[in-house]
Write a protein that holds these residues in place. Structure first.
Motif, PDB file in Angstrom:
ATOM      1  N   LEU A  15       0.833  -1.197   0.000  1.00 24.62           N
ATOM      2  CA  LEU A  15       0.000   0.000   0.000  1.00 24.62           C
ATOM      3  C   LEU A  15       0.873   1.254   0.000  1.00 24.62           C
ATOM      4  O   LEU A  15       0.580   2.223  -0.714  1.00 24.62           O
ATOM      5  CB  LEU A  15      -0.939  -0.003   1.215  1.00 24.62           C
ATOM      6  CG  LEU A  15      -1.989  -1.116   1.188  1.00 24.62           C
ATOM      7  CD1 LEU A  15      -2.817  -1.102   2.459  1.00 24.62           C
ATOM      8  CD2 LEU A  15      -2.888  -0.986  -0.025  1.00 24.62           C
ATOM      9  N   ASP A  16       1.949   1.233   0.781  1.00 19.70           N
ATOM     10  CA  ASP A  16       2.855   2.381   0.778  1.00 19.70           C
ATOM     11  C   ASP A  16       3.437   2.607  -0.612  1.00 19.70           C
ATOM     12  O   ASP A  16       3.549   3.742  -1.080  1.00 19.70           O
ATOM     13  CB  ASP A  16       3.993   2.165   1.780  1.00 19.70           C
ATOM     14  CG  ASP A  16       3.594   2.590   3.184  1.00 19.70           C
ATOM     15  OD1 ASP A  16       2.552   3.263   3.312  1.00 19.70           O
ATOM     16  OD2 ASP A  16       4.312   2.258   4.144  1.00 19.70           O
ATOM     17  N   ASN A  17       3.811   1.514  -1.263  1.00 17.63           N
ATOM     18  CA  ASN A  17       4.334   1.634  -2.616  1.00 17.63           C
ATOM     19  C   ASN A  17       3.298   2.236  -3.549  1.00 17.63           C
ATOM     20  O   ASN A  17       3.613   3.089  -4.383  1.00 17.63           O
ATOM     21  CB  ASN A  17       4.757   0.267  -3.161  1.00 17.63           C
ATOM     22  CG  ASN A  17       6.060  -0.203  -2.552  1.00 17.63           C
ATOM     23  OD1 ASN A  17       6.840   0.616  -2.055  1.00 17.63           O
ATOM     24  ND2 ASN A  17       6.297  -1.497  -2.571  1.00 17.63           N
ATOM     25  N   ALA A  19       3.150   5.895  -2.945  1.00 18.04           N
ATOM     26  CA  ALA A  19       4.327   6.682  -3.304  1.00 18.04           C
ATOM     27  C   ALA A  19       4.723   6.538  -4.770  1.00 18.04           C
ATOM     28  O   ALA A  19       5.295   7.459  -5.344  1.00 18.04           O
ATOM     29  CB  ALA A  19       5.504   6.275  -2.418  1.00 18.04           C
ATOM     30  N   THR A  20       4.425   5.377  -5.377  1.00 16.16           N
ATOM     31  CA  THR A  20       4.928   5.170  -6.741  1.00 16.16           C
ATOM     32  C   THR A  20       3.849   4.746  -7.741  1.00 16.16           C
ATOM     33  O   THR A  20       4.166   4.497  -8.906  1.00 16.16           O
ATOM     34  CB  THR A  20       6.022   4.078  -6.761  1.00 16.16           C
ATOM     35  OG1 THR A  20       5.425   2.836  -6.363  1.00 16.16           O
ATOM     36  CG2 THR A  20       7.150   4.404  -5.808  1.00 16.16           C
ATOM     37  N   ASP A  21       2.605   4.624  -7.283  1.00 13.32           N
ATOM     38  CA  ASP A  21       1.499   4.225  -8.157  1.00 13.32           C
ATOM     39  C   ASP A  21       1.644   2.808  -8.708  1.00 13.32           C
ATOM     40  O   ASP A  21       0.987   2.467  -9.686  1.00 13.32           O
ATOM     41  CB  ASP A  21       1.331   5.199  -9.340  1.00 13.32           C
ATOM     42  CG  ASP A  21       1.064   6.610  -8.862  1.00 13.32           C
ATOM     43  OD1 ASP A  21       0.555   6.761  -7.743  1.00 13.32           O
ATOM     44  OD2 ASP A  21       1.382   7.563  -9.607  1.00 13.32           O
ATOM     45  N   GLY A  72       6.741  -0.704  -6.021  1.00 17.73           N
ATOM     46  CA  GLY A  72       7.619   0.404  -5.652  1.00 17.73           C
ATOM     47  C   GLY A  72       8.611   0.765  -6.751  1.00 17.73           C
ATOM     48  O   GLY A  72       9.655   1.358  -6.489  1.00 17.73           O
ATOM     49  N   HIS A  81      10.087  10.563  -0.867  1.00 10.31           N
ATOM     50  CA  HIS A  81      10.270   9.194  -1.332  1.00 10.31           C
ATOM     51  C   HIS A  81      11.482   9.112  -2.260  1.00 10.31           C
ATOM     52  O   HIS A  81      11.624   9.923  -3.162  1.00 10.31           O
ATOM     53  CB  HIS A  81       9.023   8.710  -2.062  1.00 10.31           C
ATOM     54  CG  HIS A  81       9.034   7.240  -2.320  1.00 10.31           C
ATOM     55  ND1 HIS A  81       9.568   6.692  -3.461  1.00 10.31           N
ATOM     56  CD2 HIS A  81       8.624   6.192  -1.562  1.00 10.31           C
ATOM     57  CE1 HIS A  81       9.464   5.372  -3.402  1.00 10.31           C
ATOM     58  NE2 HIS A  81       8.884   5.051  -2.258  1.00 10.31           N
ATOM     59  N   VAL A 115      12.299   7.272  -4.723  1.00 12.31           N
ATOM     60  CA  VAL A 115      12.106   7.038  -6.159  1.00 12.31           C
ATOM     61  C   VAL A 115      11.336   8.176  -6.813  1.00 12.31           C
ATOM     62  O   VAL A 115      11.744   8.715  -7.835  1.00 12.31           O
ATOM     63  CB  VAL A 115      11.380   5.695  -6.394  1.00 12.31           C
ATOM     64  CG1 VAL A 115      11.073   5.520  -7.873  1.00 12.31           C
ATOM     65  CG2 VAL A 115      12.225   4.542  -5.887  1.00 12.31           C
ATOM     66  N   THR A 116      10.229   8.558  -6.210  1.00 14.91           N
ATOM     67  CA  THR A 116       9.375   9.539  -6.872  1.00 14.91           C
ATOM     68  C   THR A 116       9.502  10.935  -6.288  1.00 14.91           C
ATOM     69  O   THR A 116       8.983  11.891  -6.864  1.00 14.91           O
ATOM     70  CB  THR A 116       7.894   9.128  -6.768  1.00 14.91           C
ATOM     71  OG1 THR A 116       7.589   8.945  -5.383  1.00 14.91           O
ATOM     72  CG2 THR A 116       7.632   7.849  -7.522  1.00 14.91           C
ATOM     73  N   ARG A 161       7.979  12.044  -3.838  1.00 10.47           N
ATOM     74  CA  ARG A 161       6.736  12.518  -3.211  1.00 10.47           C
ATOM     75  C   ARG A 161       6.922  12.653  -1.707  1.00 10.47           C
ATOM     76  O   ARG A 161       7.689  11.913  -1.097  1.00 10.47           O
ATOM     77  CB  ARG A 161       5.600  11.536  -3.474  1.00 10.47           C
ATOM     78  CG  ARG A 161       5.210  11.517  -4.920  1.00 10.47           C
ATOM     79  CD  ARG A 161       3.992  10.649  -5.138  1.00 10.47           C
ATOM     80  NE  ARG A 161       3.893  10.371  -6.570  1.00 10.47           N
ATOM     81  CZ  ARG A 161       3.152   9.419  -7.098  1.00 10.47           C
ATOM     82  NH1 ARG A 161       2.421   8.666  -6.315  1.00 10.47           N
ATOM     83  NH2 ARG A 161       3.118   9.238  -8.394  1.00 10.47           N
ATOM     84  N   GLY A 162       6.201  13.606  -1.140  1.00 11.08           N
ATOM     85  CA  GLY A 162       6.249  13.797   0.303  1.00 11.08           C
ATOM     86  C   GLY A 162       5.706  12.573   1.019  1.00 11.08           C
ATOM     87  O   GLY A 162       4.823  11.890   0.515  1.00 11.08           O
ATOM     88  N   GLN A 174       2.051   0.641  10.042  1.00 17.22           N
ATOM     89  CA  GLN A 174       1.292   1.206   8.937  1.00 17.22           C
ATOM     90  C   GLN A 174       0.568   2.470   9.381  1.00 17.22           C
ATOM     91  O   GLN A 174       0.113   2.570  10.510  1.00 17.22           O
ATOM     92  CB  GLN A 174       0.270   0.151   8.517  1.00 17.22           C
ATOM     93  CG  GLN A 174      -0.460   0.402   7.246  1.00 17.22           C
ATOM     94  CD  GLN A 174      -1.376  -0.773   6.937  1.00 17.22           C
ATOM     95  OE1 GLN A 174      -1.386  -1.767   7.673  1.00 17.22           O
ATOM     96  NE2 GLN A 174      -2.125  -0.662   5.883  1.00 17.22           N
TER      97      GLN A 174
END
Ligand code: SF4
Ligand code: SF4
Lengths: 659, 274
Positions: free
Chosen positions: A370-372, A375-377, A381, B29, B31-32, B34-35, B185
């Motif tokens: 879910l975090d991936n 953050a990365t769609d 990831g 993040h 890679v991207t 993003r915050g 989480q």
């Protein structure tokens, strides 16, 4: 004596039934409101019962005939009994019809008794074991008391002892049938079941006279704009009232248990027990009374709950353990098989939503995935900018450059997976061979949100969905084609509620169409025996069973069907995030499925889903190779003959079969 | 399952409540870009949540806008009702505002990630705060084992998975290493409900920062480590090694003065102090 006693008995039983009904309705009304149309729903009961419910029951001919005789006989006998014995209208034909009805019911109950002699494991025992006797008591005593009424026996036949015995038997029968119906006996299923048909949460799943599709499989969206609305289901009373009503309709036939892949794998899930636990929770109490198969590895009697108590405890035990809910692959086999039209998957996802959105308790790799996605769609990831690397040499037309195309090819997250990239490359080859005008979104594509949604993360699902819808709205295309049934289902059935209506085709459907239109030609099949695995999200979710088989047929392959195929196909174990939450069991679901494949003697299994490919190929020492339909088609491609026209016209009879 | 930390309960009066401040920053993040919640800070919050008697306050000092709010809500989603915000314009030295606030509140334990994921990311903040408050600082924690009677027993992460157990008198500041347990989480519901409560504080412009020029880091080619290892064990050790200083000495059983003398001498030798 019976003359005076009967009206009193009948009136008493009816009165108790009404009181019980009122109490039962109050239990259901603990649930959240859900709008239904009262009259339309009630009016729809006969058709929904006779057509839709019977369609399911009739898969077992013996049981369906038994049920028709018993239930039909009972309904007729009950109504007539009130008229004949309650109101004393024995004259004319009524009494005779009542005799016939109770005789039919008796015949039916004999079959019920026979089935109960050595009941299969999936049937619940307990109070259900007395049901055939109760049915016989009711039908026999009704028959007997009607004999004098029609004049077959003298009014004063027998002694008062006989009358007394007869009355006692009748009281038993009446008790089970009227009193038990609304006070929670086995006959409850008839009362709750009828109302459940009327007020079902998914009216679209029923067929209509006009020939509607009768399928409704998309999950319902949570309203995230309303900050007061609960996020999923924490307590039994968080279900909508008609969901509670649905749980109460369960007949404990265990058909769902028999088809559940998680149950068969020894994971701690049994859909029947789950529904019964919801009933226990709704009324309050412990599951000690439950008389069916338990969740594998979890003894009965250790869990309890109440309508306003938590279903899953953060610590310790409540009504259901979390791993039960996370075992489900959302394969819908249970829903497909349930004669009472209960929606297990909706309920499971509702409860998962609460665990994910409120507790933050998605197990195992769930939180990471879910975090991936956030953050990365994509669930892995990976860099969103690397989505098209697999196609670096293919020069795929991008929607961003073209603006429009006839077909939008939706790649799915399989674009990051080396195995699925082979499928995608094959599919591109096929589309090019058929001169299809297509384009891809490229790096603009995101995960469809399928996994997030099944893991209960409705927020991430909606965020992905809304951004995908915004992207799609920039371009013009006639239809979306995808080789991923999960994307297919989400884009086609679940984006609509969020404002994205698309015509979506699975690649097998599209290839079948191309073949019919004469755009593809294949070399004859030279391989061995092939079987086909129906992906849940293509078959049960979207009703596409034919197209993949037609494509295989066009390839010259005769499919060696597995015992469980078509709407009864067994899940590969990869749906619903089950591969991510990975709840341990005694065996693995994909191993069992490859066992099914092995039984057909096939040395290849054709699939149509990246998830199935991954799961089935992950089976060690399997006897069969796994190939996507697109790969088989791409390998068999030959130059289409110039003269080839539309096959559906050129070869009349075949068109009928493949349409 | 994690305990319900929605409403931190005051324990029975016999166990004194441990006042903890967890410093949280807006992450990025890898890679991207993003915050998000910063990984190390989130691990710090997780450590705080693992202390049974702790009452934890989340504190963020920095800019506040839609993006940073989204990221900060990630911490609220770990089960907090609110987060205290010391709003600072871009380019401020947040150590000043934080130092003042900490002096004000007087917590017993301050937990922070070892370094931020964006901005300067120098890892200096905790040191500046420790200097200002005059508190001890322990760097690179993997776990907090126990807090009792004003002393915390902590595990410090060392290279190659080694740990060092330390006792530190409270109040103290600790920073968290990536060896600490991963953060739980972040749940959508509590994240959405939680409140960001702004405190008005003075901002202090970071003079040094304004004179620097910033540019995105360039990826540099990595020097290949040539490992001349005879056995698999050596190869593994070489691969798992963190950067290590060569020399160093362990002083034990020395008086504070001797200790200070030794440190002073080392700093001189290394050219840190001139
Ligand atoms: S849920 Fe449906 S299929 Fe399962 S036991 Fe109940 S009625 Fe039968
Ligand atoms: S959806 Fe599939 S896995 Fe889930 S309960 Fe139903 S049959 Fe079992």
């Amino acid at each position: 004596m019976l003359d005076t006693l009967l009206p009193i008995l009948i009136a008493g039983a009816l009165a108790l039934a009404v009181v019980g009904a009122w109490r039962r309705v109050r239990l259901w009304r603990q649930g959240r409101p859900a709008p239904v149309s009262l009259l339309k729903g009630l009016a729809a009961i006969p058709r929904r019962y006779l057509v839709d419910l019977h369609h399911v029951v009739a898969r077992d001919k013996m049981i369906s005939n038994t049920h028709v005789a018993t239930a039909g006989g009972f309904v007729a006998a009950a109504v007539l009994m009130v008229l004949v014995h309650g109101l004393g209208l024995a004259e004319g034909i009524l009494g005779w019809v009542l005799l016939a009805a109770s005789a039919t019911m008796f015949a039916g109950s004999c079959f019920v008794a026979r089935r109960r002699r050595n009941p299969p494991a999936r049937l619940s025992k307990g109070p259900w074991m007395r049901l055939p006797k109760s049915l016989m008591a009711f039908s026999l005593s009704t028959f007997a008391i009607t004999l004098p009424a029609v004049g077959l026996l003298p009014e004063d036949f027998g002694s008062w002892i006989l009358a007394l015995v007869l009355s006692a038997v009748l009281v038993w029968g009446l008790g089970e049938m009227f009193f038990g119906m609304t006070w929670g006996g086995p006959m409850k299923h008839a009362f709750a079941g009828a109302l459940h048909l009327a007020f079902h949460r998914r009216p679209d799943r029923f067929s209509t006279k006009e020939g509607g599709e009768g399928r409704s499989t998309g999950l319902k969206a949570l309203n995230l704009d309303d900050h007061e609305a609960p996020l999923g289901v924490e307590t039994p009373s968080d279900f909508t009232w008609n969901q509670l009503l649905g749980f109460d309709a369960c007949v404990q036939c265990g058909r769902c248990e028999a088809v559940c892949p998680a149950f068969a794998a020894g994971q701690p899930l049994n859909p029947k027990k789950l529904i019964q636990d919801m009933v226990v929770g709704m009324a309050g109490g412990s599951d000690a009374e439950y008389a069916g198969s338990p969740y594998p590895g979890k003894p009965v009697g250790e869990h309890e709950g109440s309508a306003d108590g938590p279903i899953v405890a953060r610590q310790g035990k409540a009504l259901v353990d979390a791993d039960t809910l996370w075992s489900c692959t959302t394969c819908r086999a249970c829903v497909e098989e349930c004669p009472m039209m209960i929606e297990h998957v909706d309920a499971i996802v509702d409860m998962r939503r609460f665990m994910t959105l409120e507790h933050g308790n998605t197990p195992n790799k769930g939180a990471e995935v879910l975090d991936n996605l956030i953050a990365t769609d994509n669930p892995g990831g990976f860099d969103p900018g690397a989505r098209m690397h697999w196609a670096a040499d293919l020069a795929l037309p991008l929607m961003a450059d073209r603006g429009e195309a006839e077909v939008l090819l939706w790649l799915g997250d399989g674009a990051y997976d080396m195995r699925n990239q082979r499928t995608l490359r094959s599919l591109v080859k096929v589309l090019r061979a058929a001169d299809v005008d297509f384009a891809v979104l490229g790096d603009e594509e995101r995960d469809s949100g399928d996994v997030a949604r099944r893991l209960g993360d409705e927020a991430t699902f909606q965020s992905l969905a809304k951004r995908n819808i915004a992207t799609l709205s920039k371009y013009r295309f006639k239809r979306i084609v995808t080789c991923d049934p999960h994307s297919f289902h989400v884009l086609g059935n679940e984006y609509g509620e969020l404002g994205g209506e698309y015509e979506v085709r699975h690649h097998s459907t599209f290839i079948a169409e191309l073949y019919d239109a004469g755009k593809l030609a294949f070399a004859p099949w030279k391989g061995g025996r092939v079987t086909y695995h129906d992906p849940c999200y293509l078959g049960r979710y979207n009703g596409e069973f034919e197209a993949p088989r037609n494509v295989l047929k066009a390839l010259g392959i005769e499919v060696a069907e597995m015992e469980r195929s078509g709407f009864r196909s067994r899940c590969c174990g990869g749906g619903g995030g089950a591969a991510i939450t990975d709840v341990p069991g005694k065996q693995r679901i994909p191993d069992m499925r490859m066992g099914d494949v092995g039984e057909t003697g096939a040395d290849m299994v054709a699939v149509g889903c990246p998830q199935c490919t991954a799961m089935l190929e992950g089976v060690v020492d399997s006897t069969a190779e796994v190939r996507d339909i697109a790969e088989l088609v791409a390998n068999a491609l030959v130059e289409a003959p110039a003269s080839a026209g539309d096959r559906s016209q050129a070869q009349g009879p075949q068109a009928v079969e493949v349409s | 399952m994690p305990p319900d930390i929605q409403a931190p309960k005051r324990r029975a009066s016999t166990t004194p409540v441990l006042d903890v401040v967890a410093l949280v920053s807006v992450g990025r993040h890898p890679v991207t870009g993003r915050g998000r919640r910063a990984d190390l800070d989130a691990r710090g919050v997780e450590l705080a949540l693992s202390l049974p008697e702790a009452q934890t306050r989340l504190v963020h000092a920095g800019r506040y806008d839609a993006d940073s709010e989204q990221a900060l809500r990630g911490y609220l989603g770990m089960g907090f009702k609110d987060l205290t915000l010391l709003e600072q314009p871009a380019g401020s030295d947040v150590s000043v505002a934080l130092g003042e606030a900490l002096e004000d509140w007087g917590p017993q334990l301050v937990i922070a990630g070892e370094r931020a994921e964006q901005g300067e990311g120098s890892g200096m903040l905790a040191y500046l705060l420790a200097e200002r408050l005059g508190w001890p600082l322990v760097q690179g924690l993997a776990a907090i084992e126990e807090v009792s009677q004003g002393v915390a027993t902590v595990l410090q992460a060392l290279p190659r998975g080694q740990r060092r157990r330390l006792k530190v008198r409270l109040p103290a500041i600790v920073t968290v290493d990536s060896a600490a347990p991963a953060a739980r989480q972040s749940a959508f519901g509590p994240a959405r409900r939680g409140e960001c409560q702004s405190l008005t504080v003075d901002a202090c412009k970071d003079e040094a920062l304004s004179s620097w020029t910033m540019q995105p880091a360039r990826k540099r080619p990595k020097r290949l480590k040539i490992v001349k290892a005879a056995s698999a064990r050596d190869r593994f050790k070489a691969a798992a090694a963190k950067a290590e200083g060569g020399g160093g000495q362990v002083l034990s059983d020395v008086t504070p003065d001797e200790g200070a003398e030794a440190i002073y001498k080392l700093l001189k030798d290394e050219g840190v102090l001139r």
